[in-house]
Design a protein around this motif. Structure first.
Motif, PDB file in Angstrom:
ATOM      1  N   GLU A 282       0.837  -1.202   0.000  1.00  0.00           N
ATOM      2  CA  GLU A 282       0.000   0.000   0.000  1.00  0.00           C
ATOM      3  C   GLU A 282       0.872   1.252   0.000  1.00  0.00           C
ATOM      4  OE1 GLU A 282      -2.286  -0.936   3.451  1.00  0.00           O
ATOM      5  OE2 GLU A 282      -3.876  -1.813   2.247  1.00  0.00           O
TER       6      GLU A 282
ATOM      7  N   THR B 282       1.136   5.664   0.629  1.00  0.00           N
ATOM      8  CA  THR B 282       0.737   6.619   1.656  1.00  0.00           C
ATOM      9  C   THR B 282      -0.441   7.483   1.215  1.00  0.00           C
ATOM     10  OG1 THR B 282       3.025   6.679   2.401  1.00  0.00           O
ATOM     11  CG2 THR B 282       1.601   8.449   3.153  1.00  0.00           C
TER      12      THR B 282
ATOM     13  N   PHE C 120      -7.658   9.401   0.700  1.00  0.00           N
ATOM     14  CA  PHE C 120      -7.257   8.000   0.720  1.00  0.00           C
ATOM     15  C   PHE C 120      -7.713   7.313  -0.562  1.00  0.00           C
ATOM     16  CE2 PHE C 120      -7.288   9.202   5.106  1.00  0.00           C
ATOM     17  CZ  PHE C 120      -6.356   8.393   5.750  1.00  0.00           C
TER      18      PHE C 120
ATOM     19  N   THR D  59      -4.392   2.997  -0.065  1.00  0.00           N
ATOM     20  CA  THR D  59      -3.447   3.869   0.648  1.00  0.00           C
ATOM     21  C   THR D  59      -3.661   3.788   2.159  1.00  0.00           C
ATOM     22  OG1 THR D  59      -4.895   5.796   0.423  1.00  0.00           O
ATOM     23  CG2 THR D  59      -3.226   5.469  -1.291  1.00  0.00           C
ATOM     24  N   GLN D  60      -2.661   4.259   2.905  1.00  0.00           N
ATOM     25  CA  GLN D  60      -2.692   4.213   4.359  1.00  0.00           C
ATOM     26  C   GLN D  60      -1.881   5.368   4.940  1.00  0.00           C
ATOM     27  OE1 GLN D  60      -0.520   0.895   6.048  1.00  0.00           O
ATOM     28  NE2 GLN D  60       0.865   0.846   4.280  1.00  0.00           N
ATOM     29  N   THR D  61      -2.088   5.626   6.237  1.00  0.00           N
ATOM     30  CA  THR D  61      -1.311   6.674   6.912  1.00  0.00           C
ATOM     31  C   THR D  61       0.008   6.154   7.448  1.00  0.00           C
ATOM     32  OG1 THR D  61      -2.372   6.218   9.040  1.00  0.00           O
ATOM     33  CG2 THR D  61      -3.345   7.963   7.665  1.00  0.00           C
TER      34      THR D  61
ATOM     35  N   LEU E   7     -13.088   2.983   6.229  1.00  0.00           N
ATOM     36  CA  LEU E   7     -11.644   2.920   6.417  1.00  0.00           C
ATOM     37  C   LEU E   7     -11.343   1.841   7.451  1.00  0.00           C
ATOM     38  CD1 LEU E   7     -10.757   6.722   6.463  1.00  0.00           C
ATOM     39  CD2 LEU E   7     -10.247   5.070   4.652  1.00  0.00           C
TER      40      LEU E   7
ATOM     41  N   GLU F  58      -8.038  -4.475  15.379  1.00  0.00           N
ATOM     42  CA  GLU F  58      -8.438  -3.897  14.100  1.00  0.00           C
ATOM     43  C   GLU F  58      -9.955  -3.745  14.036  1.00  0.00           C
ATOM     44  OE1 GLU F  58      -6.757  -5.827  10.683  1.00  0.00           O
ATOM     45  OE2 GLU F  58      -4.893  -6.309  11.734  1.00  0.00           O
TER      46      GLU F  58
ATOM     47  N   ASN G  56      -3.080   3.039  12.459  1.00  0.00           N
ATOM     48  CA  ASN G  56      -2.806   3.121  11.027  1.00  0.00           C
ATOM     49  C   ASN G  56      -4.175   3.077  10.371  1.00  0.00           C
ATOM     50  OD1 ASN G  56      -1.740   3.060   8.442  1.00  0.00           O
ATOM     51  ND2 ASN G  56      -1.153   0.918   8.519  1.00  0.00           N
TER      52      ASN G  56
ATOM     53  N   ILE H  48      -6.299   2.694   6.900  1.00  0.00           N
ATOM     54  CA  ILE H  48      -6.085   2.065   5.589  1.00  0.00           C
ATOM     55  C   ILE H  48      -7.384   2.078   4.790  1.00  0.00           C
ATOM     56  CG2 ILE H  48      -5.367  -0.053   4.416  1.00  0.00           C
ATOM     57  CD1 ILE H  48      -4.164  -0.891   7.237  1.00  0.00           C
ATOM     58  N   ASN H  49      -7.295   2.426   3.516  1.00  0.00           N
ATOM     59  CA  ASN H  49      -8.459   2.315   2.637  1.00  0.00           C
ATOM     60  C   ASN H  49      -8.334   1.020   1.849  1.00  0.00           C
ATOM     61  OD1 ASN H  49     -10.620   2.499   0.955  1.00  0.00           O
ATOM     62  ND2 ASN H  49      -9.985   4.381  -0.055  1.00  0.00           N
ATOM     63  N   ARG H  50      -9.114   0.024   2.240  1.00  0.00           N
ATOM     64  CA  ARG H  50      -9.111  -1.267   1.550  1.00  0.00           C
ATOM     65  C   ARG H  50     -10.246  -1.367   0.528  1.00  0.00           C
ATOM     66  NH1 ARG H  50      -7.723  -5.436   6.511  1.00  0.00           N
ATOM     67  NH2 ARG H  50      -5.515  -4.883   6.624  1.00  0.00           N
TER      68      ARG H  50
END
Length: 106
Positions: A4, A6, A25, A29-31, A50, A58, A78, A80-82
């Motif tokens: 992934e 950023t 996002f 992408t993720q932080t 998210l 999680e 963290n 994350i856009n999955r």
């Protein structure tokens, strides 16, 4: 998740009172894992889901346009856009205001 990339952060305001950042996002992408040093408010500008990874576990967070929420100092995660759709929000970090007598929960 090494595959992934950023998330995209654009600081809009950074003064003695607040730091306002627009976060985008795109899918995948993720932080990256990070800890917030300030209290903050999240204002979703798109709907979506998210995925959030914390030291405790999680979960998924649903973004609803205009449905703001807060998080305290010390939040570690963290984000994350999955999904297959871009998600976005504005993050407003609250700083101390010198001379006001107001102090954040640091």
């Amino acid at each position: 998740m090494s595959e992934e990339t950023t998330a995209i952060a654009a600081v809009q305001i950074d003064d003695e009172i607040t730091r306002v950042t627009h976060w985008r996002f795109p899918p995948g992408t993720q932080t990256g894992m990070h800890t917030h040093e300030l209290e903050y408010v999240v204002v979703p500008t798109t709907a979506g889901t998210l995925h959030v990874v914390t030291p405790e576990g999680e979960s998924d967070t649903e973004l609803v346009v205009g449905a703001s929420y807060t998080r305290p100092v010390g939040t570690t995660h963290n984000v994350i856009n999955r999904s297959d759709e871009e998600c976005a929000f504005v993050e407003v970090e609250i700083k101390d205001r010198p001379g006001s007598g107001w102090v954040s929960a640091r």
